[in-house]
Write an enzyme that holds these catalytic residues in place. Structure first.
Site, PDB file in Angstrom:
ATOM      1  N   GLU A  52      40.391 -36.679 -25.933  1.00  0.00           N
ATOM      2  CA  GLU A  52      39.412 -35.591 -25.926  1.00  0.00           C
ATOM      3  C   GLU A  52      39.573 -34.703 -24.701  1.00  0.00           C
ATOM      4  O   GLU A  52      39.452 -33.483 -24.788  1.00  0.00           O
ATOM      5  CB  GLU A  52      37.984 -36.145 -26.001  1.00  0.00           C
ATOM      6  CG  GLU A  52      37.628 -36.761 -27.352  1.00  0.00           C
ATOM      7  CD  GLU A  52      37.725 -35.772 -28.502  1.00  0.00           C
ATOM      8  OE1 GLU A  52      37.714 -34.555 -28.268  1.00  0.00           O
ATOM      9  OE2 GLU A  52      37.823 -36.234 -29.658  1.00  0.00           O
ATOM     10  N   TYR A 134      30.401 -31.344 -24.917  1.00  0.00           N
ATOM     11  CA  TYR A 134      31.255 -31.620 -26.065  1.00  0.00           C
ATOM     12  C   TYR A 134      31.866 -33.010 -25.987  1.00  0.00           C
ATOM     13  O   TYR A 134      31.782 -33.806 -26.934  1.00  0.00           O
ATOM     14  CB  TYR A 134      32.389 -30.581 -26.199  1.00  0.00           C
ATOM     15  CG  TYR A 134      33.473 -31.117 -27.099  1.00  0.00           C
ATOM     16  CD1 TYR A 134      33.312 -31.119 -28.471  1.00  0.00           C
ATOM     17  CD2 TYR A 134      34.609 -31.733 -26.564  1.00  0.00           C
ATOM     18  CE1 TYR A 134      34.255 -31.688 -29.305  1.00  0.00           C
ATOM     19  CE2 TYR A 134      35.555 -32.308 -27.391  1.00  0.00           C
ATOM     20  CZ  TYR A 134      35.369 -32.285 -28.755  1.00  0.00           C
ATOM     21  OH  TYR A 134      36.296 -32.867 -29.568  1.00  0.00           O
ATOM     22  N   ASP A 152      32.344 -27.877 -30.871  1.00  0.00           N
ATOM     23  CA  ASP A 152      33.477 -27.235 -30.205  1.00  0.00           C
ATOM     24  C   ASP A 152      33.735 -25.918 -30.931  1.00  0.00           C
ATOM     25  O   ASP A 152      32.953 -25.493 -31.767  1.00  0.00           O
ATOM     26  CB  ASP A 152      34.703 -28.145 -30.268  1.00  0.00           C
ATOM     27  CG  ASP A 152      35.267 -28.192 -31.669  1.00  0.00           C
ATOM     28  OD1 ASP A 152      34.465 -28.153 -32.624  1.00  0.00           O
ATOM     29  OD2 ASP A 152      36.489 -28.255 -31.823  1.00  0.00           O
TER      30      ASP A 152
END
Length: 358
Positions: A52, A134, A152
């Site tokens: 991520e 996020y 996102d």
DNA sequence: AAAGCGTGGCG
DNA sequence: TCGCCAAGCTT
């Protein structure tokens, strides 16, 4: 709550959207190194977190080799925590947004200090360096099975089209969040988030959405209006200036002089060639770091997020020792110095000039 | 809270 | 070709 998401809730199609999307995902999910393979063990928080962070503002294609390299070299968060920060920075070279690499090490060390386990919820994750809204939501949902609303750029695009949200970003953020919350399921929120990503990278692309391939096309207000590609509406951006600058190739006995840039700011913490002080707000001075018979060796163009740079390369062969901190790096091994792309371009240029000389 | 912060691919 | 864009975070 805006009118469109109210309508969805009232008609009960919010759960229908999640179900259709998850069914589509079960059939079409991309096979990515940081996802669970069929029959294999789940990735675990370390790999989810690492992927991520790498994927922040960065394409899957760019991330893939870096993820493979990092997980092979540092298989656990403890291993990464124990790594030399400079080596991590060098391994990150080329991927961009180098503050991520500094925060990556800091985060790994905080996690290692808590016994090697990541916080298993959004609030705890959000406190770690380099983890924002996020990433906290994504890790909580994907690695820990929490219900989290993951937003996102893909989700913003899909949701703004689904509900035909005409307010421009970033002002539309709150409306998008409410709509995304309304369609996020209680179960499989992690798969739902990844399905939204796959939808955004496949059918629901920024330029030319392929609505015929989209499992949500029947629910899409943007499509019903006739022009889904006009969403999300965005505020106009400022023009970026073009700056002039120089960097300096100082060579002695088959080695070239490298410095390390300050820890914060542009290319912070990365190895670099000395430069003449150029930055986003101003051209460089043109002044070399030491006197000598400098030769112009061409220029490279490079675009940053907020300005473009025309960088002139100057070269010098010398027996002098430059002032200040730095290191002599073997020219033949310059490819392993971990230079960010701007300076890797300059190095390539310098090497090509040498070829011509020879 | 607006601005700083990389890079490569794509239409 | 070149402007736009991408699984954002920090200050």
């Amino acid at each position: 709550m805006d009118a469109s998401s109210t309508t969805v809730l009232a008609t009960g199609s919010a759960t229908g959207i999640a179900r259709r999307l998850l069914d589509w995902y079960d059939e079409h999910a991309r096979d990515l190194p940081w996802r669970a393979r069929p029959g294999a063990a789940a990735p675990g928080p370390y790999r989810v977190w690492l992927s991520e962070v790498m994927l922040q503002q960065t394409t899957v294609q760019a991330v893939r080799p870096y993820f493979e390299h990092f997980t092979a070299r540092w298989p656990t968060v403890e291993a990464l925590a124990a790594a030399d920060e400079g080596e991590v920075m060098a391994a990150w070279a080329g991927l961009g947004y180098y503050a991520r690499a500094r925060n990556l090490v800091a985060c790994a060390r905080e996690v290692a200090a808590r016994g090697g386990s990541f916080p298993d919820n959004e609030d705890g994750l959000r406190k770690l360096p380099g983890i924002g809204a996020y990433t906290a939501a994504a890790v909580a949902a994907i690695a820990f099975g929490r219900r989290a609303v993951v937003i996102d750029a893909n989700v913003e695009r899909v949701v703004s089209r689904l509900f035909a949200i005409s307010d421009p970003l970033p002002g539309a953020r709150s409306a998008i969040r409410e709509a995304a919350d309304a369609i996020t399921p209680d179960e499989r929120a992690g798969d739902f988030a990844q399905a939204m990503m796959d939808l955004g990278s496949g059918p629901c692309t920024a330029r030319d959405p392929a609505c015929l391939l989209c499992p949500l096309s029947q629910h899409c207000a943007g499509r019903a209006e006739g022009d889904p590609a006009r969403f999300p509406v965005k505020a106009p951006k400022r023009a970026k200036p073009v700056r002039q600058g120089r960097c300096f190739w100082i060579e002695r006995d088959g080695a070239v002089w490298l410095v390390r840039r300050p820890g914060k700011g542009m290319l912070g913490g990365m190895r670099a060639f000395p430069d003449d002080g150029w930055h986003a707000g101003e051209d460089g001075s043109g002044e070399p770091p030491l006197p000598g018979d400098w030769q112009p060796a061409g220029r490279v163009q490079h675009g940053f997020t907020h300005f473009a740079l025309e960088l002139a390369l100057m070269t010098l062969h010398t027996r002098a020792q430059p002032e200040g901190d730095g290191e002599w790096w073997p020219v033949a091994d310059i490819g392993n110095a971990g230079l960010p792309t701007l300076f890797a371009k300059a190095a390539r240029l310098a090497l090509s000039q040498r070829e011509e000389m020879a």
